[in-house]
Design an enzyme around this catalytic site. Sequence first.
Site, PDB file in Angstrom:
ATOM      1  N   THR A 129       0.817  -1.212   0.000  1.00  0.00           N
ATOM      2  CA  THR A 129       0.000   0.000   0.000  1.00  0.00           C
ATOM      3  C   THR A 129       0.852   1.264   0.000  1.00  0.00           C
ATOM      4  O   THR A 129       1.982   1.259   0.507  1.00  0.00           O
ATOM      5  CB  THR A 129      -0.906  -0.005   1.261  1.00  0.00           C
ATOM      6  OG1 THR A 129      -1.452   1.294   1.446  1.00  0.00           O
ATOM      7  CG2 THR A 129      -0.140  -0.366   2.528  1.00  0.00           C
ATOM      8  N   ASP A 130       0.286   2.345  -0.519  1.00  0.00           N
ATOM      9  CA  ASP A 130       0.983   3.641  -0.485  1.00  0.00           C
ATOM     10  C   ASP A 130       1.135   4.157   0.950  1.00  0.00           C
ATOM     11  O   ASP A 130       1.928   5.054   1.205  1.00  0.00           O
ATOM     12  CB  ASP A 130       0.264   4.681  -1.356  1.00  0.00           C
ATOM     13  CG  ASP A 130      -1.162   4.988  -0.918  1.00  0.00           C
ATOM     14  OD1 ASP A 130      -1.680   4.311   0.003  1.00  0.00           O
ATOM     15  OD2 ASP A 130      -1.779   5.905  -1.492  1.00  0.00           O
ATOM     16  N   GLU A 131       0.363   3.562   1.899  1.00  0.00           N
ATOM     17  CA  GLU A 131       0.401   4.082   3.271  1.00  0.00           C
ATOM     18  C   GLU A 131       1.766   3.881   3.925  1.00  0.00           C
ATOM     19  O   GLU A 131       2.075   4.520   4.930  1.00  0.00           O
ATOM     20  CB  GLU A 131      -0.712   3.455   4.116  1.00  0.00           C
ATOM     21  CG  GLU A 131      -2.063   3.751   3.510  1.00  0.00           C
ATOM     22  CD  GLU A 131      -3.230   3.571   4.464  1.00  0.00           C
ATOM     23  OE1 GLU A 131      -3.045   3.677   5.673  1.00  0.00           O
ATOM     24  OE2 GLU A 131      -4.330   3.333   3.962  1.00  0.00           O
ATOM     25  N   TYR A 154      -1.233  -0.142  11.170  1.00  0.00           N
ATOM     26  CA  TYR A 154      -1.491  -0.876   9.921  1.00  0.00           C
ATOM     27  C   TYR A 154      -0.351  -0.619   8.932  1.00  0.00           C
ATOM     28  O   TYR A 154       0.276  -1.562   8.417  1.00  0.00           O
ATOM     29  CB  TYR A 154      -2.841  -0.454   9.309  1.00  0.00           C
ATOM     30  CG  TYR A 154      -2.961  -0.795   7.834  1.00  0.00           C
ATOM     31  CD1 TYR A 154      -3.010  -2.128   7.405  1.00  0.00           C
ATOM     32  CD2 TYR A 154      -3.009   0.213   6.863  1.00  0.00           C
ATOM     33  CE1 TYR A 154      -3.102  -2.440   6.045  1.00  0.00           C
ATOM     34  CE2 TYR A 154      -3.108  -0.095   5.509  1.00  0.00           C
ATOM     35  CZ  TYR A 154      -3.146  -1.425   5.107  1.00  0.00           C
ATOM     36  OH  TYR A 154      -3.230  -1.727   3.766  1.00  0.00           O
ATOM     37  N   LYS A 158       2.539  -3.157   7.365  1.00  0.00           N
ATOM     38  CA  LYS A 158       2.697  -3.377   5.914  1.00  0.00           C
ATOM     39  C   LYS A 158       4.141  -3.033   5.508  1.00  0.00           C
ATOM     40  O   LYS A 158       4.747  -3.734   4.698  1.00  0.00           O
ATOM     41  CB  LYS A 158       1.695  -2.527   5.109  1.00  0.00           C
ATOM     42  CG  LYS A 158       0.251  -2.974   5.194  1.00  0.00           C
ATOM     43  CD  LYS A 158      -0.012  -4.386   4.674  1.00  0.00           C
ATOM     44  CE  LYS A 158       0.059  -4.486   3.170  1.00  0.00           C
ATOM     45  NZ  LYS A 158      -0.407  -5.837   2.695  1.00  0.00           N
TER      46      LYS A 158
HETATM   47  P1  NAD Z   1      -9.722  -7.122   3.200  1.00  0.00           P
HETATM   48  O1  NAD Z   1      -9.609  -6.797   4.645  1.00  0.00           O
HETATM   49  O2  NAD Z   1     -11.000  -6.852   2.483  1.00  0.00           O
HETATM   50  O3  NAD Z   1      -9.402  -8.685   2.986  1.00  0.00           O
HETATM   51  C1  NAD Z   1      -8.381  -9.337   3.669  1.00  0.00           C
HETATM   52  C2  NAD Z   1      -8.570 -10.854   3.467  1.00  0.00           C
HETATM   53  O4  NAD Z   1      -7.482 -11.529   4.097  1.00  0.00           O
HETATM   54  C3  NAD Z   1      -9.857 -11.394   4.108  1.00  0.00           C
HETATM   55  O5  NAD Z   1     -10.492 -12.289   3.214  1.00  0.00           O
HETATM   56  C4  NAD Z   1      -9.357 -12.139   5.341  1.00  0.00           C
HETATM   57  O6  NAD Z   1     -10.172 -13.236   5.706  1.00  0.00           O
HETATM   58  C5  NAD Z   1      -7.984 -12.602   4.870  1.00  0.00           C
HETATM   59  N1  NAD Z   1      -7.065 -12.815   5.998  1.00  0.00           N
HETATM   60  C6  NAD Z   1      -6.799 -11.976   7.042  1.00  0.00           C
HETATM   61  N2  NAD Z   1      -5.926 -12.545   7.892  1.00  0.00           N
HETATM   62  C7  NAD Z   1      -5.604 -13.763   7.363  1.00  0.00           C
HETATM   63  C8  NAD Z   1      -4.735 -14.797   7.769  1.00  0.00           C
HETATM   64  N3  NAD Z   1      -4.033 -14.714   8.910  1.00  0.00           N
HETATM   65  N4  NAD Z   1      -4.627 -15.889   6.989  1.00  0.00           N
HETATM   66  C9  NAD Z   1      -5.339 -15.994   5.833  1.00  0.00           C
HETATM   67  N5  NAD Z   1      -6.199 -15.048   5.406  1.00  0.00           N
HETATM   68  C10 NAD Z   1      -6.319 -13.942   6.162  1.00  0.00           C
HETATM   69  O7  NAD Z   1      -8.500  -6.381   2.505  1.00  0.00           O
HETATM   70  P2  NAD Z   1      -8.417  -5.698   1.059  1.00  0.00           P
HETATM   71  O8  NAD Z   1      -8.913  -4.306   1.151  1.00  0.00           O
HETATM   72  O9  NAD Z   1      -8.962  -6.627   0.043  1.00  0.00           O
HETATM   73  O10 NAD Z   1      -6.828  -5.601   0.901  1.00  0.00           O
HETATM   74  C11 NAD Z   1      -6.092  -6.688   0.352  1.00  0.00           C
HETATM   75  C12 NAD Z   1      -4.615  -6.330   0.348  1.00  0.00           C
HETATM   76  O11 NAD Z   1      -4.403  -5.158  -0.416  1.00  0.00           O
HETATM   77  C13 NAD Z   1      -4.042  -6.043   1.738  1.00  0.00           C
HETATM   78  O12 NAD Z   1      -2.771  -6.613   1.819  1.00  0.00           O
HETATM   79  C14 NAD Z   1      -3.968  -4.529   1.799  1.00  0.00           C
HETATM   80  O13 NAD Z   1      -2.913  -4.107   2.638  1.00  0.00           O
HETATM   81  C15 NAD Z   1      -3.690  -4.194   0.346  1.00  0.00           C
HETATM   82  N6  NAD Z   1      -4.168  -2.867  -0.104  1.00  0.00           N
HETATM   83  C16 NAD Z   1      -5.454  -2.485   0.120  1.00  0.00           C
HETATM   84  C17 NAD Z   1      -5.890  -1.255  -0.347  1.00  0.00           C
HETATM   85  C18 NAD Z   1      -7.328  -0.813  -0.166  1.00  0.00           C
HETATM   86  O14 NAD Z   1      -7.661   0.328  -0.504  1.00  0.00           O
HETATM   87  N7  NAD Z   1      -8.225  -1.652   0.338  1.00  0.00           N
HETATM   88  C19 NAD Z   1      -5.014  -0.404  -1.032  1.00  0.00           C
HETATM   89  C20 NAD Z   1      -3.691  -0.841  -1.243  1.00  0.00           C
HETATM   90  C21 NAD Z   1      -3.290  -2.087  -0.783  1.00  0.00           C
HETATM   91  P1  TYD Z   2     -10.309   4.377   4.853  1.00  0.00           P
HETATM   92  O1  TYD Z   2     -11.322   3.911   3.867  1.00  0.00           O
HETATM   93  O2  TYD Z   2     -10.348   3.827   6.243  1.00  0.00           O
HETATM   94  O3  TYD Z   2      -8.887   4.198   4.178  1.00  0.00           O
HETATM   95  P2  TYD Z   2      -7.418   4.690   4.688  1.00  0.00           P
HETATM   96  O4  TYD Z   2      -7.507   5.180   6.066  1.00  0.00           O
HETATM   97  O5  TYD Z   2      -6.665   3.414   4.585  1.00  0.00           O
HETATM   98  O6  TYD Z   2      -7.003   5.728   3.714  1.00  0.00           O
HETATM   99  O7  TYD Z   2     -10.447   5.957   4.993  1.00  0.00           O
HETATM  100  C1  TYD Z   2     -10.301   6.811   3.872  1.00  0.00           C
HETATM  101  C2  TYD Z   2     -10.347   8.233   4.377  1.00  0.00           C
HETATM  102  O8  TYD Z   2     -11.660   8.494   4.892  1.00  0.00           O
HETATM  103  C3  TYD Z   2      -9.393   8.496   5.530  1.00  0.00           C
HETATM  104  O9  TYD Z   2      -8.888   9.826   5.396  1.00  0.00           O
HETATM  105  C4  TYD Z   2     -10.260   8.393   6.772  1.00  0.00           C
HETATM  106  C5  TYD Z   2     -11.608   8.884   6.269  1.00  0.00           C
HETATM  107  N1  TYD Z   2     -12.798   8.289   6.937  1.00  0.00           N
HETATM  108  C6  TYD Z   2     -13.789   9.130   7.465  1.00  0.00           C
HETATM  109  O10 TYD Z   2     -13.704  10.372   7.394  1.00  0.00           O
HETATM  110  N2  TYD Z   2     -14.879   8.543   8.058  1.00  0.00           N
HETATM  111  C7  TYD Z   2     -15.015   7.190   8.165  1.00  0.00           C
HETATM  112  O11 TYD Z   2     -16.024   6.711   8.754  1.00  0.00           O
HETATM  113  C8  TYD Z   2     -14.000   6.349   7.593  1.00  0.00           C
HETATM  114  C9  TYD Z   2     -14.110   4.842   7.681  1.00  0.00           C
HETATM  115  C10 TYD Z   2     -12.907   6.947   6.988  1.00  0.00           C
END
Ligand code: NAD
Ligand code: TYD
Length: 340
Positions: A129-131, A154, A158
């Site tokens: 992630t970019d975070e 988090y 990562k």
């Molecule tokens: P999510 O939380 O929706 O899904 C995570 C999945 O991992 C779930 O199905 C969960 O059951 C499984 N999981 C968790 N712990 C586990 C374990 N110990 N063993 C096996 N499975 C396990 O997450 P997401 O939003 O789909 O993100 C997926 C990946 O992409 C993550 O690594 C996250 O850091 C990365 N990512 C997410 C975003 C975003 O905006 N959501 C952006 C950039 C990168």
């Molecule tokens: P989020 O979807 O949790 O992603 P991330 O924190 O990983 O970027 O949040 C996106 C942005 O929205 C972040 O600046 C936090 C804000 N946010 C709110 O203002 N209210 C909310 O209820 C949530 C879940 C997020």
Amino acid sequence: MKLLITGGAGFIGSNFIHYMLTEYPDIQIVNFDALTYAGNLENLGPVERNPRYTFVKGDITVEADVTAVFQAHAMDAVVHFAAESHVDRSLLLGPEGPEAFIRTNILGTQRLLDTARVHRVRRFVHVSTDEVYGSLESEGRFMETSPIQPNNPYAATKAGSDFMVRAAHRSHGLDAVITRCSNNFGPYQFPEKLIPLMIANALENKPLPVYGDGRQVRDWIYVRDHCRGIDCVLRQGKAGEVYNIGGMHDVPNLEVVRLILKLLNKPDSLIQHVTDRPGHDRRYAIDSTKIETELGWRRQFDFETALKATVDWYLQYRTWWERIRSGEYQKYYATMYGKR
Ligand code: NAD
Ligand code: TYD
């Protein structure tokens, strides 16, 4: 090609499985997922009878689970999505807080790297992630060479997992590649994240909790574009490299929330400013030049069209998110937003 997808029952992993099975008629997929609160097999309903798809329930932190899946299936590559993924949960005290993030995101990743090495997997794609780069001021964008400066547990875990992936490549020659993407949105996103939470609350005429002044900026990308980026890196990425993937649409949260309300024909008066998230990163923006010039990836979806498609999906699949929000989620919501 036979792919092991970890975390394939979550948001991005399930979208990636749908994408790959549709794009490649010869691909076989094993989805390895522990089914935590964020994992939902309903996300795979449309493919559960596909002979090229197999689900294995298992935990990446448990050696016996990981070894068993690698022994049962000869994998060509691993695409590693499994993670604890929600910043707000990583800020909680107790077993669901940082400890859970360290266990899955760092120890679990290391377990997979070790097992992939033993089984001579040809490629390991680590979805990050970019975070990990921390927060930007009002100018500039994250490059792959930007310093790693995570600001919440988090992001810190990562970053830790990214370093372990790098170390596995440098120390042991594992063919590993890292992607760092910006904020995703689209179908099957768990309604704890900004966009699906705001859509669901608006549809139920509940207040939309905007943290602080709502001027924090995120760079939004449609999940399908992210999946195409991961596929590009899987096929063409150079071992040991990092590739940023971004949506080139960095806007303040308030703007996103207002657009959702407009699309749903709901009033702005539903917006409620609540106490800010501690250590809240102010701005994320990604520079995707490397993946564009080296691998030919381009974002295909513009934000407004994709947001409309996402809103339509949540309208059509109301039972999907209503079922989630009727269970354990209520306790989560009360903890996070009750006294905010
Ligand atoms: P999510 O939380 O929706 O899904 C995570 C999945 O991992 C779930 O199905 C969960 O059951 C499984 N999981 C968790 N712990 C586990 C374990 N110990 N063993 C096996 N499975 C396990 O997450 P997401 O939003 O789909 O993100 C997926 C990946 O992409 C993550 O690594 C996250 O850091 C990365 N990512 C997410 C975003 C975003 O905006 N959501 C952006 C950039 C990168
Ligand atoms: P989020 O979807 O949790 O992603 P991330 O924190 O990983 O970027 O949040 C996106 C942005 O929205 C972040 O600046 C936090 C804000 N946010 C709110 O203002 N209210 C909310 O209820 C949530 C879940 C997020």
